[in-house]
Design a protein around this motif. Sequence first.
Motif, mmCIF file in Angstrom:
data_model
loop_
_atom_site.group_PDB
_atom_site.id
_atom_site.type_symbol
_atom_site.label_atom_id
_atom_site.label_comp_id
_atom_site.label_asym_id
_atom_site.label_seq_id
_atom_site.Cartn_x
_atom_site.Cartn_y
_atom_site.Cartn_z
ATOM 1 N N ALA B 143 0.812 -1.109 0.127
ATOM 2 C CA ALA B 143 -0.033 0.177 0.128
ATOM 3 C C ALA B 143 0.869 1.307 -0.297
ATOM 4 O O ALA B 143 0.517 2.083 -0.666
ATOM 5 N N ARG B 144 2.028 0.994 0.489
ATOM 6 C CA ARG B 144 2.869 2.223 0.776
ATOM 7 C C ARG B 144 3.837 2.575 -0.386
ATOM 8 O O ARG B 144 4.264 3.771 -0.613
ATOM 9 N N LEU B 145 4.363 1.556 -0.822
ATOM 10 C CA LEU B 145 5.152 1.822 -2.099
ATOM 11 C C LEU B 145 4.544 2.403 -3.281
ATOM 12 O O LEU B 145 3.512 2.125 -3.678
ATOM 13 N N GLY B 146 4.915 3.870 -3.763
ATOM 14 C CA GLY B 146 4.366 4.255 -4.887
ATOM 15 C C GLY B 146 4.679 3.544 -6.067
ATOM 16 O O GLY B 146 5.226 2.531 -6.104
ATOM 17 N N GLY B 147 4.046 4.111 -6.982
ATOM 18 C CA GLY B 147 4.426 3.646 -8.377
ATOM 19 C C GLY B 147 6.008 3.961 -8.805
ATOM 20 O O GLY B 147 6.386 3.087 -9.764
ATOM 21 N N GLY B 148 6.774 4.986 -8.443
ATOM 22 C CA GLY B 148 8.045 4.912 -8.895
ATOM 23 C C GLY B 148 8.883 3.830 -8.191
ATOM 24 O O GLY B 148 8.296 2.970 -7.909
ATOM 25 N N ALA B 149 10.214 4.108 -8.499
ATOM 26 C CA ALA B 149 11.110 3.146 -7.946
ATOM 27 C C ALA B 149 11.851 3.741 -6.734
ATOM 28 O O ALA B 149 12.535 4.700 -6.760
ATOM 29 N N PRO B 150 11.183 3.025 -5.516
ATOM 30 C CA PRO B 150 11.919 3.410 -4.251
ATOM 31 C C PRO B 150 13.528 3.034 -3.954
ATOM 32 O O PRO B 150 13.967 2.401 -4.569
ATOM 33 N N PRO B 151 13.920 3.927 -3.294
ATOM 34 C CA PRO B 151 15.346 3.502 -3.200
ATOM 35 C C PRO B 151 15.888 2.259 -2.602
ATOM 36 O O PRO B 151 14.859 1.685 -2.027
ATOM 37 N N PRO B 152 17.078 1.732 -2.929
ATOM 38 C CA PRO B 152 17.518 0.314 -2.334
ATOM 39 C C PRO B 152 17.391 0.373 -1.078
ATOM 40 O O PRO B 152 17.883 1.413 -0.380
ATOM 41 N N ARG B 153 17.074 -0.575 -0.307
ATOM 42 C CA ARG B 153 17.274 -0.684 1.198
ATOM 43 C C ARG B 153 17.947 -2.087 1.396
ATOM 44 O O ARG B 153 17.423 -3.133 1.439
ATOM 45 N N LEU B 154 19.308 -1.792 1.279
ATOM 46 C CA LEU B 154 20.180 -3.031 1.451
ATOM 47 C C LEU B 154 20.159 -3.878 2.555
ATOM 48 O O LEU B 154 20.180 -5.174 2.512
ATOM 49 N N SER B 155 19.591 -3.372 3.586
ATOM 50 C CA SER B 155 19.344 -4.279 4.944
ATOM 51 C C SER B 155 18.343 -5.352 4.647
ATOM 52 O O SER B 155 18.252 -6.161 5.619
ATOM 53 N N TYR B 156 17.478 -5.085 3.652
ATOM 54 C CA TYR B 156 16.472 -6.083 3.560
ATOM 55 C C TYR B 156 16.805 -7.369 2.609
ATOM 56 O O TYR B 156 16.247 -8.282 2.571
ATOM 57 N N PHE B 157 18.084 -7.270 2.222
ATOM 58 C CA PHE B 157 18.543 -8.151 1.278
ATOM 59 C C PHE B 157 18.842 -9.524 1.749
ATOM 60 O O PHE B 157 18.151 -10.630 1.261
ATOM 61 N N PRO B 158 19.595 -9.742 3.055
ATOM 62 C CA PRO B 158 20.083 -11.054 3.304
ATOM 63 C C PRO B 158 18.721 -12.209 3.583
ATOM 64 O O PRO B 158 18.758 -13.302 3.014
ATOM 65 N N PHE B 159 17.752 -11.689 4.540
ATOM 66 C CA PHE B 159 16.743 -12.566 4.706
ATOM 67 C C PHE B 159 15.651 -12.849 3.368
ATOM 68 O O PHE B 159 15.008 -13.759 3.259
ATOM 69 N N THR B 160 15.486 -11.710 2.698
ATOM 70 C CA THR B 160 14.639 -11.898 1.399
ATOM 71 C C THR B 160 15.367 -12.529 0.455
ATOM 72 O O THR B 160 14.821 -13.769 -0.194
ATOM 73 N N TYR B 162 17.194 -15.380 1.243
ATOM 74 C CA TYR B 162 17.048 -16.794 1.686
ATOM 75 C C TYR B 162 15.572 -17.145 1.526
ATOM 76 O O TYR B 162 15.313 -18.253 1.336
ATOM 77 N N PHE B 163 14.900 -16.243 1.716
ATOM 78 C CA PHE B 163 13.359 -16.555 1.721
ATOM 79 C C PHE B 163 12.842 -16.928 0.407
ATOM 80 O O PHE B 163 11.990 -17.968 -0.067
ATOM 81 N N MET B 164 13.599 -16.402 -0.696
ATOM 82 C CA MET B 164 13.369 -16.573 -2.243
ATOM 83 C C MET B 164 13.842 -18.085 -2.498
ATOM 84 O O MET B 164 13.396 -18.221 -3.620
ATOM 85 N N VAL B 165 14.471 -18.442 -1.550
ATOM 86 C CA VAL B 165 14.740 -20.158 -1.945
ATOM 87 C C VAL B 165 13.875 -21.098 -1.145
ATOM 88 O O VAL B 165 14.261 -22.271 -1.113
ATOM 89 N N THR B 166 13.161 -20.598 -0.226
ATOM 90 C CA THR B 166 12.058 -21.462 0.336
ATOM 91 C C THR B 166 10.790 -21.845 -0.518
ATOM 92 O O THR B 166 10.517 -21.144 -1.476
ATOM 93 N N PRO B 167 10.199 -22.743 -0.182
ATOM 94 C CA PRO B 167 8.977 -23.027 -1.001
ATOM 95 C C PRO B 167 7.817 -21.779 -0.757
ATOM 96 O O PRO B 167 7.054 -22.030 -1.577
ATOM 97 N N TYR B 168 8.245 -20.827 -0.051
ATOM 98 C CA TYR B 168 7.091 -19.754 -0.067
ATOM 99 C C TYR B 168 7.386 -18.592 -0.481
ATOM 100 O O TYR B 168 6.546 -17.615 -0.678
ATOM 101 N N ALA B 169 8.498 -18.650 -1.527
ATOM 102 C CA ALA B 169 8.739 -17.553 -2.344
ATOM 103 C C ALA B 169 7.646 -16.880 -3.302
ATOM 104 O O ALA B 169 7.605 -15.809 -3.238
ATOM 105 N N PRO B 170 6.619 -17.813 -3.764
ATOM 106 C CA PRO B 170 5.649 -17.150 -4.589
ATOM 107 C C PRO B 170 4.697 -16.436 -3.691
ATOM 108 O O PRO B 170 4.159 -15.564 -4.260
ATOM 109 N N LEU B 171 4.809 -16.239 -2.370
ATOM 110 C CA LEU B 171 3.948 -15.132 -1.573
ATOM 111 C C LEU B 171 4.306 -13.811 -2.315
ATOM 112 O O LEU B 171 3.283 -12.999 -2.083
#
Lengths: 211, 211
Positions: B143-160, B162-171
């Motif tokens: 809801a908060r992310l606008g249509g533009g390209a929000p700045p990168p948030r590097l601290s989100y990288f590590p867990f995201t 690993y999440f993307m290699v779990t079976p729940y990635a399609p969430l």
Amino acid sequence: MSTSVARVVVCLEEVGAEYERVDIDFAAKEHRASPDHLNRNPFGQFPAFQDGDLLLLESRAIGRYILRKYKTGDVDLLREGNPRDAAMVDMATEVEAHQYTPAISPIVYECIFHPAMRGTPASTKVVDESLEKLRKVLEVYEARLGGGAPPPRLSYFPFTFYFMVTPYAPLFDEYPRVKGWWERLAARPSVRKLAAGMAISPEAIRRSFNG
Amino acid sequence: MSTSVARVVVCLEEVGAEYERVDIDFAAKEHRASPDHLNRNPFGQFPAFQDGDLLLLESRAIGRYILRKYKTGDVDLLREGNPRDAAMVDMATEVEAHQYTPAISPIVYECIFHPAMRGTPASTKVVDESLEKLRKVLEVYEARLGGGAPPPRLSYFPFTFYFMVTPYAPLFDEYPRVKGWWERLAARPSVRKLAAGMAISPEAIRRSFNG
């Protein structure tokens, strides 16, 4: 009496900003149900902060915004102009969030908040485990705090304030540098003003929660 | 494979700093026993960071230090010169630490780390509860992310990652703006370089933990 709200308000007092505090009806769960509040804090938590059309949440992010916006030559707690000083500020804040508060907050909840709100006695198991963690954190601080006067770390104020009215307050006597640091923090006008208005007695805490 | 270490290293890669990575012997608990490590991180955790005689701990504080020190006109992820932009960076980091990571990390531990390290299957109870929390966080982001390209948030990288290699990635497919934000983050050269070296297979994770 919310420690998260206090973490923000102490910054407003520190910089002398004008602000309005809008209380929520905690007992009625206004923070989880009111569209106005959810617009400010969509996680249904508090505080929620508004400055013009800027809406912010998360107490430590709000505190940084306030300290940055009202920075003067005399009052510059973030020290962002100096990477080394700024790193010490950031480290202190992160250690507060991830080491200190997880250790000290269960003691405050068990000894102060839960007995007043729920009428339940403190769990000695939770308190003992948390005290052990807190000792380890205080030992690190004691070893790291130099002889000089370290800068104030406002985010430590709310939980330390409440800890000091638990029966375990004398723990700090074992760490004289930490104790001195806390005494200097507690003596700041901003902190004294907040502290004077915070609910301590079970009756005041019940009133604060139940409206 | 440590998500906390990755949160620091991705910042070093982002700014193009020269650095040396010194591995610890995790299986031998070097982080808790080695005087050299404890001098750098007295809490016995990792990462521990050294720049000359400056010693830092807590991954998000270290990341900020790196991004601040190596800031250029082109690469200025903290935006400290603009209180409003800086507040959005701080809020994103605090939300990552206090909302996103507590929701997503148990899924990663249950699906990736624990099975590899302990041979135990994922707890469906823990995974289901965490997925519910994660959905609420992703709904807010969507809801908060606008249509533009929000700045990168590097601290989100590590867990995201690993999440993307779990079976729940399609969430993430249910939240197209969040998905787009992650795809842009994952496409950054710094993130791609880190990702290419991270342990994913059970065998690689076991080796990483056991030396």
